[in-house]
Design a protein around this motif. Sequence first.
Motif, PDB file in Angstrom:
ATOM      1  N   SER A   1       0.840  -1.026  -0.356  1.00  0.00           N
ATOM      2  CA  SER A   1       0.215  -0.652  -0.012  1.00  0.00           C
ATOM      3  C   SER A   1       0.498   1.290   0.467  1.00  0.00           C
ATOM      4  O   SER A   1       0.232   2.473   0.081  1.00  0.00           O
ATOM      5  CB  SER A   1      -1.190  -0.219   0.819  1.00  0.00           C
ATOM      6  OG  SER A   1      -0.175  -0.772   2.376  1.00  0.00           O
TER       7      SER A   1
ATOM      8  N   VAL B   1      -9.033  -2.336   7.417  1.00  0.00           N
ATOM      9  CA  VAL B   1      -7.894  -2.031   7.992  1.00  0.00           C
ATOM     10  C   VAL B   1      -8.408  -2.228   9.560  1.00  0.00           C
ATOM     11  O   VAL B   1      -8.359  -1.135   9.899  1.00  0.00           O
ATOM     12  CB  VAL B   1      -6.976  -0.982   7.112  1.00  0.00           C
ATOM     13  CG1 VAL B   1      -5.306  -0.795   8.077  1.00  0.00           C
ATOM     14  CG2 VAL B   1      -6.375  -0.961   5.939  1.00  0.00           C
TER      15      VAL B   1
ATOM     16  N   ARG C   1     -11.013  -0.262  11.138  1.00  0.00           N
ATOM     17  CA  ARG C   1     -11.757   0.463  10.333  1.00  0.00           C
ATOM     18  C   ARG C   1     -11.946   0.162   8.408  1.00  0.00           C
ATOM     19  O   ARG C   1     -10.945  -0.185   8.023  1.00  0.00           O
ATOM     20  CB  ARG C   1     -11.048   1.886  10.165  1.00  0.00           C
ATOM     21  CG  ARG C   1     -11.578   3.112   9.868  1.00  0.00           C
ATOM     22  CD  ARG C   1      -9.793   4.330   9.317  1.00  0.00           C
ATOM     23  NE  ARG C   1     -10.468   4.852   8.968  1.00  0.00           N
ATOM     24  CZ  ARG C   1      -9.252   5.547   7.887  1.00  0.00           C
ATOM     25  NH1 ARG C   1      -7.456   5.354   8.245  1.00  0.00           N
ATOM     26  NH2 ARG C   1      -9.306   6.246   6.916  1.00  0.00           N
TER      27      ARG C   1
ATOM     28  N   ILE D   1     -12.064   1.029   4.949  1.00  0.00           N
ATOM     29  CA  ILE D   1     -11.574   2.468   4.325  1.00  0.00           C
ATOM     30  C   ILE D   1     -12.525   2.321   2.835  1.00  0.00           C
ATOM     31  O   ILE D   1     -12.364   3.593   2.275  1.00  0.00           O
ATOM     32  CB  ILE D   1     -10.244   2.200   3.436  1.00  0.00           C
ATOM     33  CG1 ILE D   1      -9.132   1.679   4.945  1.00  0.00           C
ATOM     34  CG2 ILE D   1     -10.082   3.428   3.415  1.00  0.00           C
ATOM     35  CD1 ILE D   1      -7.702   1.533   4.412  1.00  0.00           C
TER      36      ILE D   1
ATOM     37  N   PRO E   1     -12.771  13.230  -3.039  1.00  0.00           N
ATOM     38  CA  PRO E   1     -12.089  14.456  -2.868  1.00  0.00           C
ATOM     39  C   PRO E   1     -10.346  13.460  -2.118  1.00  0.00           C
ATOM     40  O   PRO E   1     -10.658  12.209  -2.033  1.00  0.00           O
ATOM     41  CB  PRO E   1     -12.429  14.576  -1.499  1.00  0.00           C
ATOM     42  CG  PRO E   1     -13.567  13.978  -1.327  1.00  0.00           C
ATOM     43  CD  PRO E   1     -13.941  13.046  -2.207  1.00  0.00           C
ATOM     44  N   ASN E   2      -9.356  13.940  -1.581  1.00  0.00           N
ATOM     45  CA  ASN E   2      -8.147  13.821  -1.504  1.00  0.00           C
ATOM     46  C   ASN E   2      -9.010  12.633  -0.239  1.00  0.00           C
ATOM     47  O   ASN E   2      -8.892  12.757   0.617  1.00  0.00           O
ATOM     48  CB  ASN E   2      -7.041  14.131  -1.005  1.00  0.00           C
ATOM     49  CG  ASN E   2      -6.076  14.311  -2.196  1.00  0.00           C
ATOM     50  OD1 ASN E   2      -6.781  13.715  -3.108  1.00  0.00           O
ATOM     51  ND2 ASN E   2      -6.208  15.615  -2.039  1.00  0.00           N
ATOM     52  N   GLY E   3      -8.264  11.140   0.045  1.00  0.00           N
ATOM     53  CA  GLY E   3      -8.524   9.976   1.199  1.00  0.00           C
ATOM     54  C   GLY E   3      -9.755   9.805   0.616  1.00  0.00           C
ATOM     55  O   GLY E   3     -10.778   8.833   1.895  1.00  0.00           O
ATOM     56  N   ALA E   4     -10.317   9.864  -0.420  1.00  0.00           N
ATOM     57  CA  ALA E   4     -11.828   9.202  -0.119  1.00  0.00           C
ATOM     58  C   ALA E   4     -11.708   7.568   0.183  1.00  0.00           C
ATOM     59  O   ALA E   4     -12.673   6.868  -0.047  1.00  0.00           O
ATOM     60  CB  ALA E   4     -12.872   9.571  -1.117  1.00  0.00           C
ATOM     61  N   GLY E   5     -10.774   6.704  -0.785  1.00  0.00           N
ATOM     62  CA  GLY E   5     -10.712   5.820  -1.144  1.00  0.00           C
ATOM     63  C   GLY E   5     -10.147   4.897  -2.211  1.00  0.00           C
ATOM     64  O   GLY E   5     -10.341   3.554  -2.684  1.00  0.00           O
ATOM     65  N   LYS E   6      -9.760   5.801  -3.361  1.00  0.00           N
ATOM     66  CA  LYS E   6      -9.790   5.947  -5.262  1.00  0.00           C
ATOM     67  C   LYS E   6      -8.547   5.235  -5.419  1.00  0.00           C
ATOM     68  O   LYS E   6      -8.185   4.158  -4.892  1.00  0.00           O
ATOM     69  CB  LYS E   6      -9.690   7.372  -5.384  1.00  0.00           C
ATOM     70  CG  LYS E   6     -10.692   8.247  -5.021  1.00  0.00           C
ATOM     71  CD  LYS E   6     -10.237   9.199  -6.321  1.00  0.00           C
ATOM     72  CE  LYS E   6      -9.413  10.050  -6.182  1.00  0.00           C
ATOM     73  NZ  LYS E   6      -8.883  10.607  -4.566  1.00  0.00           N
ATOM     74  N   THR E   7      -7.398   5.615  -4.537  1.00  0.00           N
ATOM     75  CA  THR E   7      -6.111   4.444  -4.775  1.00  0.00           C
ATOM     76  C   THR E   7      -6.319   3.169  -4.151  1.00  0.00           C
ATOM     77  O   THR E   7      -5.666   2.286  -4.308  1.00  0.00           O
ATOM     78  CB  THR E   7      -4.943   5.261  -4.198  1.00  0.00           C
ATOM     79  OG1 THR E   7      -4.697   6.715  -4.235  1.00  0.00           O
ATOM     80  CG2 THR E   7      -3.761   4.734  -4.459  1.00  0.00           C
ATOM     81  N   THR E   8      -7.008   3.063  -2.890  1.00  0.00           N
ATOM     82  CA  THR E   8      -7.283   1.585  -2.369  1.00  0.00           C
ATOM     83  C   THR E   8      -8.046   0.986  -2.962  1.00  0.00           C
ATOM     84  O   THR E   8      -8.340  -0.096  -3.340  1.00  0.00           O
ATOM     85  CB  THR E   8      -8.068   2.169  -0.636  1.00  0.00           C
ATOM     86  OG1 THR E   8      -7.399   2.946  -0.247  1.00  0.00           O
ATOM     87  CG2 THR E   8      -8.137   0.933  -0.188  1.00  0.00           C
TER      88      THR E   8
HETATM   89  N1  LIG Z   1      -2.770   0.698   4.433  1.00  0.00           N
HETATM   90  C1  LIG Z   1      -3.124   1.299   5.342  1.00  0.00           C
HETATM   91  N2  LIG Z   1      -3.770   1.248   6.580  1.00  0.00           N
HETATM   92  C2  LIG Z   1      -4.360   2.616   7.261  1.00  0.00           C
HETATM   93  N3  LIG Z   1      -5.432   3.417   6.253  1.00  0.00           N
HETATM   94  C3  LIG Z   1      -4.954   3.678   5.129  1.00  0.00           C
HETATM   95  C4  LIG Z   1      -3.521   2.416   3.714  1.00  0.00           C
HETATM   96  N4  LIG Z   1      -4.063   3.046   3.393  1.00  0.00           N
HETATM   97  C5  LIG Z   1      -5.085   3.334   2.976  1.00  0.00           C
HETATM   98  N5  LIG Z   1      -5.331   4.418   4.248  1.00  0.00           N
HETATM   99  C6  LIG Z   1      -6.288   4.979   4.526  1.00  0.00           C
HETATM  100  O1  LIG Z   1      -7.707   4.960   3.684  1.00  0.00           O
HETATM  101  C7  LIG Z   1      -8.201   6.158   3.082  1.00  0.00           C
HETATM  102  C8  LIG Z   1      -7.974   6.052   1.728  1.00  0.00           C
HETATM  103  O2  LIG Z   1      -7.132   6.676   1.525  1.00  0.00           O
HETATM  104  P1  LIG Z   1      -6.963   6.364  -0.575  1.00  0.00           P
HETATM  105  O3  LIG Z   1      -7.360   5.010  -0.951  1.00  0.00           O
HETATM  106  O4  LIG Z   1      -5.500   6.540  -1.052  1.00  0.00           O
HETATM  107  O5  LIG Z   1      -7.164   7.776  -0.460  1.00  0.00           O
HETATM  108  P2  LIG Z   1      -7.572   8.374  -2.743  1.00  0.00           P
HETATM  109  O6  LIG Z   1      -6.526   7.354  -3.077  1.00  0.00           O
HETATM  110  O7  LIG Z   1      -8.550   8.258  -2.531  1.00  0.00           O
HETATM  111  O8  LIG Z   1      -6.889   9.503  -1.687  1.00  0.00           O
HETATM  112  C9  LIG Z   1      -7.441   7.484   3.907  1.00  0.00           C
HETATM  113  O9  LIG Z   1      -7.907   8.069   5.068  1.00  0.00           O
HETATM  114  C10 LIG Z   1      -6.076   7.096   4.385  1.00  0.00           C
HETATM  115  O10 LIG Z   1      -5.372   7.197   5.354  1.00  0.00           O
END
Ligand SMILES: Nc1ncnc2c1ncn2[C@@H]1O[C@H](COP(=O)(O)OP(=O)(O)O)[C@@H](O)[C@H]1O
Lengths: 311, 308
Positions: free
Chosen positions: A310, B16, B19, B21, B40-47
């Motif tokens: 991640s 995770v 929580r 995500i 928005p940033n932190g929404a979970g797109k990359t996840t």
């Molecule tokens: N490995 C992880 N462990 C805990 N929290 C995570 C991890 N990766 C991402 N997060 C949390 O998950 C949320 C979504 O992150 P992310 O998918 O990067 O958002 P985006 O790409 O939309 O900006 C964020 O609040 C981030 O802090």
Amino acid sequence: MIGLIANESMKIYSRRLTWILLLLLLGITIGASVLGNVNSARAADWRTETEQLVRQYEDRLRIAELSPTLRADAENKLKIANYRLANDVPAPDPDPWTALLSFSGLIETVIVFAIIVGADIVAGEYTAGTMKLLLIRPHSRAAILFSKYIAVLLFAAAMLALLLLCGYAANVLFYGWGDLRATDLFLNGQGQVVQSTVSMQVLKMYGLSLFPIAAYVTFAFAVSTILRSGALAIGISLLIMIVGNSMIEATAKIEGLKYLPFANSDMSLYIFHLPARPEMTLNFSIAVLSAYIAALLLLSWIVFQQRDVSF
Amino acid sequence: MNHMPVVRFERAAKKVGKRTIVHDLSFDIAAGEVFGFLGPNGAGKTTTVRMMVGLIKISRGDIFIKGHSITKSFKQAIRHVGAIVENPDLYNYLTGYQNLKHYARMVPGVTSDRIEEIAETVGLTGRLHDKTKTYSLGMRQRLGIAQALLHRPSLLILDEPTNGLDPAGIHELRGYLKRLAREEDVAVFVSSHLLSEMESMCDRAGVLQNGKLIRIEKVNDLVRGGDKKLVCLTLDPAQAQQARNLMTASNYEVRSEERPGELRIPLRPDEIPAVSQMLMQAGIRIYGIQMREPSLEDKFLEWTEEKK
Ligand SMILES: Nc1ncnc2c1ncn2[C@@H]1O[C@H](COP(=O)(O)OP(=O)(O)O)[C@@H](O)[C@H]1O
Ligand SMILES: [Mg+2]
């Protein structure tokens, strides 16, 4: 899998660090050859010289607080020197093969350099962020991980070959081609004096050293895979290496330590009949090292397989 | 089989620890569709992207690519995917060509002709044999796209591809993605936090907030839908604060001023007369009232307000 190994090798050999290490190894090998040549003065009469050596070893053995390794070493040399005098077998003239036999310390250089490369090959991809793109291809994570491992082993083997080749070439300049079939006296596993081909002993020593090299590389590789930090992996591995060398003495006193990799990591000890403990054999050391290698690889694989990538 | 979606999310969620995500995502993406994933940033797109490509485990549910589960038959599923996850991270010590060669070796059937072809497509031919550490961010993006398309995937995933691109680069990317979708029937999944860019790039979009999919619609409907329009009031700047207080007291939502004396208020058209009357009675001089078609940005603010 061949493609993956080709990729990993391409990455190893495209880095400047790799070439710096190879050049250093080259320099160190040539330097050691020159020094070895300077120190090898030939005596006119081998008999008087050998008799002198015998007295020297006997004196040393009278020192009460002599460490077990040094004592064993002196005993071995005494045994061989006496055999030479009794059976009229002079020590052979120095040639590239005898010189290579005295280079066993340079194998440690190969280990250090292999650790440096092995510590980076997984952790470096995490640091650079390239691991993501590597893992989203139709290959299992096991294949990705082990292709890296194999590429590092191949690199280590290439360094060992370079050491052997350059060491030989440099010594040819001093001593000529040498005789592939020249023999000298060695001690076998039972401590008996035997006549063996020097070149074969050289190949045996360098070939066997692949095991300790692999063991240290595997250790660095595992730490780097688990902690995702190349610097930490190098640091811990080198620390283990330094501590490990001083553990050989301790192993002579404490039996349990023979199951640790340290006293099993110097194959030249078997060539010169200096096992850390009398009951330790070459096969025992190989078995111990192989067990550690297998365990470390298993651990790396489990961690790598399970991990959420991640960042 | 023809109508099988390229991607199918089946209640895919990521936890995770305790929580969550990303909450149960369920939607399909068809071949030839450009799908925008907004949030928005932190929404979970990359996840979400990481789950789609198997970089992280899916806690619950599953994601299917051309019918193959990414968790259970990773190799069959990932074969059809090309992606950039977050930044286009490349091997800096290799040349562009070596980078592509590296990925070409990892899939069967990618010839060196194909490498040249894709380099040509993304416009990197001239610099292909330079080390990538000398590349600009735009060139890195291009090489990133090239590696993603090398094996002719059915699904292209781009995570915030417009980051670091200049407007011309974005325009070019937009045209390129549309062409890929139309001509080669590739399904494209693009994430972004910049809604204006998605508006002209995507056919359909999903809106993610705090890991929940709060809307999924055709982009046209997203933009047009809803009955509130954004009304822009131009007033005497000296009276702007007074007007703002009045409006807020009457439960209207007033957005921050872009220029002094310019208030933006989401309103239904039939509310405009009452509002203007109220302001005039308070002695506020109105220089102009304009009604704007809300952009995706405006809509987004609106949705997130609704959620709160
Ligand atoms: N490995 C992880 N462990 C805990 N929290 C995570 C991890 N990766 C991402 N997060 C949390 O998950 C949320 C979504 O992150 P992310 O998918 O990067 O958002 P985006 O790409 O939309 O900006 C964020 O609040 C981030 O802090
Ligand atoms: Mg992101």
